[in-house]
Design an enzyme around this catalytic site. Structure first.
Site, mmCIF file in Angstrom:
data_model
loop_
_atom_site.group_PDB
_atom_site.id
_atom_site.type_symbol
_atom_site.label_atom_id
_atom_site.label_comp_id
_atom_site.label_asym_id
_atom_site.label_seq_id
_atom_site.Cartn_x
_atom_site.Cartn_y
_atom_site.Cartn_z
ATOM 1 N N HIS A 197 61.302 0.838 2.470
ATOM 2 C CA HIS A 197 60.891 1.014 3.869
ATOM 3 C C HIS A 197 62.013 0.629 4.833
ATOM 4 O O HIS A 197 62.866 -0.215 4.526
ATOM 5 C CB HIS A 197 59.583 0.259 4.184
ATOM 6 N N ASP A 230 59.900 -3.604 15.085
ATOM 7 C CA ASP A 230 58.484 -3.629 14.706
ATOM 8 C C ASP A 230 57.834 -4.944 15.111
ATOM 9 O O ASP A 230 58.506 -5.860 15.599
ATOM 10 C CB ASP A 230 58.319 -3.365 13.193
ATOM 11 N N ASP A 270 60.664 -1.559 -1.395
ATOM 12 C CA ASP A 270 60.053 -0.250 -1.655
ATOM 13 C C ASP A 270 60.728 0.864 -0.847
ATOM 14 O O ASP A 270 60.218 1.974 -0.763
ATOM 15 C CB ASP A 270 58.541 -0.292 -1.360
ATOM 16 N N GLU A 301 56.350 2.516 5.649
ATOM 17 C CA GLU A 301 56.182 2.378 4.195
ATOM 18 C C GLU A 301 56.327 3.750 3.522
ATOM 19 O O GLU A 301 56.274 4.786 4.199
ATOM 20 C CB GLU A 301 54.794 1.788 3.897
HETATM 21 C C1 F6R Z 1 62.012 -6.106 9.890
HETATM 22 C C2 F6R Z 1 61.895 -4.807 9.252
HETATM 23 C C3 F6R Z 1 61.833 -4.643 7.781
HETATM 24 C C4 F6R Z 1 62.819 -5.527 7.031
HETATM 25 C C5 F6R Z 1 62.665 -5.332 5.531
HETATM 26 C C6 F6R Z 1 63.598 -6.214 4.745
HETATM 27 O O1 F6R Z 1 62.085 -5.952 11.290
HETATM 28 O O2 F6R Z 1 61.826 -3.845 9.944
HETATM 29 O O3 F6R Z 1 62.091 -3.295 7.459
HETATM 30 O O4 F6R Z 1 64.121 -5.196 7.425
HETATM 31 O O5 F6R Z 1 61.341 -5.627 5.177
HETATM 32 O O6 F6R Z 1 63.258 -7.538 4.957
HETATM 33 P P1 F6R Z 1 64.187 -8.738 4.460
HETATM 34 O O7 F6R Z 1 65.447 -8.631 5.232
HETATM 35 O O8 F6R Z 1 63.412 -9.973 4.808
HETATM 36 O O9 F6R Z 1 64.380 -8.538 3.008
#
Ligand code: F6R
Length: 268
Positions: free
Chosen positions: A143, A72, A141, A148
């Site tokens: 995702h 992303d 959440d 989301e």
């Molecule tokens: C990042 C991504 C997100 C993160 C998720 C967890 O490229 O796609 O899905 O993996 O927000 O983030 P952290 O690892 O910072 O808790």
């Protein structure tokens, strides 16, 4: 889905690094360099540091010809912003592995071409022959990527709006623990169907803050309300957890037993 409950975040990073290196070696031996899907955020950083440490120690495989695709990207940051996910992955991993920038891909957030960015990224992934292994983190959440809750389980790469919770969770990267003001509202993200097309999904989660999302994804119903639950549809998904992230799983003893009794030849 295989759930691997380990003791610490360091164990998670080591096993993830082993799995990535094994793939890179296997594909190099077959003459078709690996295509890696990479997550950013904080969870995979320990894995990326482990891969770099092994390269420093001279035990890593060659990454010649390897291509990477980010999950992303933020939309609306100034070009070259240090928190852009393309800049992040180069800084945290690919530069150190000597993967040249032209083989490091991410969704293109350039404003003028935004409406075409999703389909272009899908085409880039197809042109590379598809993603062999996709590293994933999970949001509090539920995702994956920036899909989301409520995202279509059939979605492809497209623009999305972050929830207030995700913007709050990510404020720390923008220098403000509690103020999401600097975190963009919009992102480009691989869709859930895009993610499910990868050959192997490696979801990493560490810390108790992820425990509820992990339990919903692994043991709850498959639902767009918990995007990570879509992994239940994938024929080769590995979920590697430390103690905190695994702490709300009801079948924890069983997952531990499966891992302890796993034949050596089987791998992840
Ligand atoms: C990042 C991504 C997100 C993160 C998720 C967890 O490229 O796609 O899905 O993996 O927000 O983030 P952290 O690892 O910072 O808790």
């Amino acid at each position: 889905m295989e759930v691997v409950p380990l003791a610490t975040a360091t164990d998670v990073a080591r096993l993830a690094a082993d799995t990535i290196e094994a793939l890179v070696r296997r594909r190099a031996a077959a003459g078709t360099p690996a295509v890696l899907g990479l997550a950013t955020g904080s969870t995979p950083l320990a894995t990326y540091a482990e891969l770099l440490a092994r390269r420093g120690a001279g035990t890593a495989p060659s990454y010649e010809g390897v291509r990477t695709f980010n999950l992303d990207e933020y939309v609306g940051l100034p070009p070259g912003h240090e928190q852009s996910y393309l800049a992040t992955i180069r800084r945290e991993l690919t530069d150190g592995l000597a993967i040249p920038p032209e083989r490091v891909h991410g969704p293109d957030p350039t404003p003028d071409t935004l409406p075409l960015a999703g389909e272009r990224y899908e085409q880039e992934i197809r042109d590379a022959g598809g993603i062999d292994l996709q590293v994933l983190g999970i949001g509090t959440d539920g995702h994956i990527g920036f899909n989301e809750p409520g995202s279509s389980l059939a979605s492809l790469t497209r623009i999305k709006t972050l929830t207030a919770r995700t913007r709050r969770d990510n404020a720390r990267f923008f220098g403000a623990e509690d103020d999401p003001g600097g975190v963009p509202h919009h992102v480009l993200t691989q869709g859930i169907a895009t993610i499910l097309r990868a050959g192997h999904l490696l979801l990493l989660a560490t810390g108790e803050a992820k425990a509820a999302a992990v339990a919903a994804a692994v043991e709850g119903a498959v639902t767009a309300s918990c995007p990570a639950s879509a992994l239940q549809f994938h024929p080769h998904a590995s979920v590697i957890l430390d103690e905190g992230a695994a702490s709300r799983l009801t079948r924890l003893d069983y997952y531990r037993e499966v891992w302890a009794e796993k034949p050596d030849w089987q791998g992840l």
